[in-house]
Motif scaffolding. Structure first.
Motif, short mmCIF file in Angstrom:
data_model
loop_
_atom_site.label_atom_id
_atom_site.label_comp_id
_atom_site.label_asym_id
_atom_site.label_seq_id
_atom_site.Cartn_x
_atom_site.Cartn_y
_atom_site.Cartn_z
N ALA A 192 0.76 -1.34 -0.09
CA ALA A 192 -0.24 0.10 0.00
C ALA A 192 0.92 1.35 0.00
O ALA A 192 0.45 2.35 -0.69
CB ALA A 192 -1.18 0.44 1.56
N VAL A 193 1.98 1.28 1.02
CA VAL A 193 3.11 2.35 1.29
C VAL A 193 3.67 2.37 -0.27
O VAL A 193 3.63 3.92 -1.28
CB VAL A 193 4.02 1.74 2.02
CG1 VAL A 193 4.89 3.40 1.65
CG2 VAL A 193 3.20 2.05 3.50
N ASP A 194 4.34 1.78 -1.06
CA ASP A 194 4.43 1.34 -2.32
C ASP A 194 3.64 1.70 -3.32
O ASP A 194 4.65 3.07 -4.11
CB ASP A 194 5.20 -0.28 -2.71
CG ASP A 194 6.38 -0.35 -3.57
OD1 ASP A 194 7.11 0.66 -3.47
OD2 ASP A 194 6.01 -0.71 -4.62
N VAL A 195 3.05 1.03 -3.75
CA VAL A 195 1.72 2.38 -4.32
C VAL A 195 1.73 3.82 -4.54
O VAL A 195 1.80 3.88 -5.53
CB VAL A 195 0.69 1.41 -4.34
CG1 VAL A 195 0.07 1.97 -5.72
CG2 VAL A 195 0.84 0.24 -4.92
N SER A 196 1.84 4.12 -3.07
CA SER A 196 1.12 5.46 -2.67
C SER A 196 2.27 6.31 -2.83
O SER A 196 2.23 7.49 -3.59
CB SER A 196 0.78 5.37 -1.57
OG SER A 196 -0.28 4.59 -1.14
N LEU A 197 3.45 5.78 -2.73
CA LEU A 197 4.68 6.99 -2.62
C LEU A 197 4.53 7.08 -4.27
O LEU A 197 5.12 8.30 -4.80
CB LEU A 197 5.61 5.75 -2.00
CG LEU A 197 5.76 5.97 -0.79
CD1 LEU A 197 7.33 5.37 -0.37
CD2 LEU A 197 6.09 7.69 -0.17
N VAL A 198 4.69 5.76 -5.11
CA VAL A 198 4.85 5.58 -6.36
C VAL A 198 3.87 6.60 -7.45
O VAL A 198 4.40 7.99 -7.71
CB VAL A 198 5.06 4.93 -7.39
CG1 VAL A 198 4.72 4.99 -8.19
CG2 VAL A 198 6.21 3.57 -6.79
N LEU A 199 2.46 6.99 -6.33
CA LEU A 199 1.05 8.18 -7.22
C LEU A 199 1.96 8.93 -6.79
O LEU A 199 1.94 10.01 -8.01
CB LEU A 199 0.22 7.69 -6.42
CG LEU A 199 -0.40 6.67 -7.66
CD1 LEU A 199 -1.93 5.88 -6.70
CD2 LEU A 199 -0.81 6.38 -9.22
N THR A 200 2.90 9.39 -5.40
CA THR A 200 2.94 10.73 -5.23
C THR A 200 2.95 11.79 -6.01
O THR A 200 2.96 12.83 -6.19
CB THR A 200 2.82 11.32 -3.89
OG1 THR A 200 4.15 10.14 -3.57
CG2 THR A 200 2.05 10.74 -2.41
N ALA A 201 4.36 10.86 -6.68
CA ALA A 201 5.22 11.48 -7.80
C ALA A 201 4.61 12.07 -8.94
O ALA A 201 5.17 13.09 -8.83
CB ALA A 201 6.21 10.56 -8.43
N PHE A 202 3.24 11.35 -9.32
CA PHE A 202 2.76 11.93 -10.39
C PHE A 202 1.64 13.09 -9.68
O PHE A 202 1.17 13.77 -11.40
CB PHE A 202 2.24 11.16 -10.95
CG PHE A 202 3.52 9.89 -11.29
CD1 PHE A 202 4.15 10.17 -12.51
CD2 PHE A 202 3.50 8.57 -11.25
CE1 PHE A 202 5.56 9.81 -12.40
CE2 PHE A 202 4.60 7.74 -10.74
CZ PHE A 202 5.31 8.22 -12.15
#
Lengths: 397, 299
Positions: free
Chosen positions: A72-82
């Motif tokens: 969950a953290v992994d996906v959210s972190l990547v998304l925040t960059a976009f």
């Protein structure tokens, strides 16, 4: 069984390949950021593959919960960059709120108690962070957040002691009195808390040098403060999620559900009711304080009016609407909170209401209050419970 | 003698009684519903606030204070009855947190709707009596005609409610429906109707309270005007015991007096803290209230 597993290997292998290609494409321009993204993709695939195996979920429940949290953290972190900065900010506020909701969900869903004072507990954490940062500006934020959690737990213990002898409405009323009294407490210690105007943090929270060094040649968005704060919040929420999932499944968690469902039976099998109730209360207060502390970091300031009784009611309604006593419910509630203001603004714009008018400014309360009443009357298990029931019915077909 | 009447302590006692009767009234209306339906009405203050808005905002500003008050009381009766029929009825027999959640949600709806219609600004109500304290040898006694009006109104309301419950057939049926619903149903009491009536009475008491609070020049009428009053009223009811009307009245007045001394001698911010402390201590010592005989919980 064997066929399922080989299918998973194929899926995992393909995903790894895709990640490698993606990494090499991105790598042309921005080597380090691309490396980060590749690591994130590989971690995602590895975690998803692990989680897809029923055997693994069954034999290593703790590792499975850790994998879910990391994913969950992994996906959210990547998304925040976009996402844009505004969306990121909303997400951070919502992620911090999820932490608070996890705490209240545990208190209510596991031990059957209710608190109308979790907004004030958030305030305890928020002001702990602000006061500490103003006196010791160089303390690392991880330490400051731990202090906020400790402060919240202490206040929770203080209020939780009478909770050992109280049931339902009495406890709710007492926590309501605490929520109403919180503003007066802040005023009483006005020299520390800044009275009505609150406190500013002495300096914005900056990413440490090694992170900046890692990303500097890459996407500049990753180095800005707002993204850094969002990422901290999401990682903290992930850790909080992991602990809460384990607590729900632990011996203590099971004992508490028995307390909720039948406290007499619980006492007969040797569970100490006062102990169970105080623990639940402390955990919920500590989680609320952590969320409040993160809010102070995100907003770079804290005002007492934020942490009034209205916030406690909002927290309660988010937990109930999301699904009381469930972890997904708390996350849903956090998401709702993150984007509720945007949805309401969109609604106002499309119905031609005067955005500065009385009606538009009160829509939030009308909608949340109305949903709260309707949910508890007609779907007391909330969104999470509803989805779970549908899902079970669909699988049984 | 006259210097005694104008002394600081007597002033605190008088001021405390004036505040205390308001807490007593809120506590009384909470007890009325709690005894019959086992629901703690967190929306009590908001319902009363709406009734007051109806009484004083719907009518023309020239309408007399007393007509508006009568309208507010009728509105209170209606709001109480409607709430019981529409919201509360679905909550009987549910886990005990469900009513709490529902009433808190209702509180939020009512306060938001009131703010949407009448704005969050404070609305001054016509004060029927002077709020200037009486003088004795050119020194103020801490009692104004308005304060006396508050106390007298509270006493009248309490007497009417007590008389209704103790000396009328209807009161007997109300008490029977609250204490032994199954038996009274067998004996021909319309229990459901009695529960609705209980909510209506409680809400009307609340409406009178809110009118008194809002006619005070210093508070006025706002959508959240009853929040603080409700908190103190709940504390009084919980200390006295949610099952005991007499306990609610006495602890309301006692709370008012004690808090007046706290505010005078310590600090106005300490008032709610001391109240919270008193609540916590009294609940730890006697969880069912000071004035209730402790009953074994039925399993």
């Amino acid at each position: 069984m064997r066929g399922v597993r080989s299918n998973q290997r194929i899926v995992a292998g393909t995903a790894l390949g895709v990640a490698a290609v993606l990494a090499s494409i991105l790598g042309v321009g921005t080597a380090r950021a691309a490396t980060a993204f590749s690591i994130a993709s590989v971690a995602f695939v590895a975690g998803a593959t692990l989680l897809a195996s029923r055997e693994f979920r069954h034999n290593h429940p703790v590792a499975a919960r850790a994998a879910i949290s990391v994913l969950a953290v992994d996906v959210s972190l990547v998304l925040t960059a976009f996402f844009s900065a505004t969306v990121d900010d909303n997400l951070a506020i919502g992620a911090a709120m999820s932490i608070v909701l996890l705490g209240l969900s545990f208190l209510t869903g596991s031990s059957g108690q209710i608190s109308l004072g979790n907004g004030a507990f958030m305030g305890v954490g928020a002001f702990t962070v602000a006061v500490w940062a103003n006196h010791h500006p160089t303390t690392p934020i991880a330490v400051v957040l731990v202090l906020a959690v400790v402060a919240g737990a202490l206040v929770g213990l203080l209020l939780g002691l009478p909770a050992t002898r109280l049931r339902g409405p009495y406890l709710a009323g007492m926590t309501l009195a605490f929520a109403v009294a919180f503003g007066a407490v802040l005023n009483l210690f006005g020299t520390w808390t800044g009275g009505d105007s609150g406190l500013q943090l002495p300096a914005a929270v900056n990413a440490p040098a090694w992170v900046l060094h890692f990303f500097k040649p890459g996407t500049s968005s990753l180095t800005t403060n707002s993204v850094w704060l969002v990422d901290i919040t999401i990682v903290t929420a992930g850790i909080a999620l992991f602990f809460m999932a384990n607590l729900f499944a632990s011996r203590t968690g099971r004992a508490m559900r028995l307390v909720r469902d039948n406290d007499v039976a619980a006492e007969l099998v040797g569970i100490s009711l006062p102990r169970a109730r105080v623990i639940a209360f402390i955990v919920s207060a500590a989680y609320a304080a952590l969320g409040g502390g993160l809010w102070t970091l995100i907003n770079n300031a804290v005002t007492p009016s934020t942490y009034g009784f209205a916030l406690s009611v909002t927290i309660l309604s988010l937990v109930v609407i999301g699904g009381i006593g469930t972890i997904p419910g708390a996350l849903i509630g956090g998401l709702i909170y993150a984007f509720a203001a945007n949805v309401i603004a969109w609604f106002t714009a499309h119905t031609g209401l005067n955005p500065q008018g009385n009606v538009a400014s009160q829509l939030n309360g009308i909608i949340f209050g109305g949903l709260l009443v309707l949910t508890i009357l007609f779907a007391p298990t909330g969104i999470a419970g509803f989805v779970r029931r549908r899902w079970a019915a669909w699988r049984a077909r | 003698m006259s210097s005694f009447l104008t002394s600081r302590n007597v002033a605190d006692v008088l001021g405390g009684i004036t505040n205390g009767v308001i807490y007593s009234l809120v506590a009384l209306s909470l007890v009325l519903v709690w005894r019959s339906t086992r629901i703690l009405n967190f929306a009590q203050g908001a319902m009363a606030m709406i009734a007051t808005y109806v009484g004083f905002a719907v009518l023309a500003p020239t309408t007399s204070y007393w007509v508006s008050m009568a309208v507010a009381i009728v509105a209170g009766l209606l709001i109480g009855g409607l709430t019981e029929r529409v919201i509360v009825r679905g909550l009987y027999g549910k886990p005990e947190i469900n009513p709490v959640v529902a009433m808190v949600g209702f509180l939020l709806v009512l306060e938001s709707v009131a703010a949407a219609i009448w704005s969050t600004g404070s609305r001054g109500l016509p004060t029927p009596f002077s709020m200037v304290d009486w003088q004795l040898n050119h020194k103020p006694v801490a009692l104004s005609p308005f304060a006396l009006y508050e106390i007298v109104t509270a006493v009248v309301v309490m007497t009417v409610i007590a008389g209704l419950f103790q000396f009328t057939k209807l009161g007997l049926r109300l008490r029977a429906a609250a204490l032994a619903p199954e038996v009274s149903r067998l004996l021909g009491v319309r229990v459901g109707r009695m529960l609705t009536l209980g909510w209506m009475l409680s809400s009307a008491v609340g409406a009178v309270t809110a009118v008194l609070v809002a006619s005070n020049y210093f508070t006025g009428l706002t959508p959240t005007a009853m929040d603080g009053v409700f908190a103190f009223g709940f504390i009084a009811a919980a200390i006295g015991g949610l099952d005991s009307p007499v306990g609610a009245l006495l602890s309301g007045i006692a709370l008012g007096v004690i808090l007046q001394f706290v505010g005078d001698y310590l600090n106005s911010n300490a008032i709610i803290l001391v109240a919270l402390g008193m609540l916590v201590v009294s609940l730890m010592v006697r969880p069912n209230g000071v004035f209730t005989r402790s009953a074994q919980r039925r399993v």
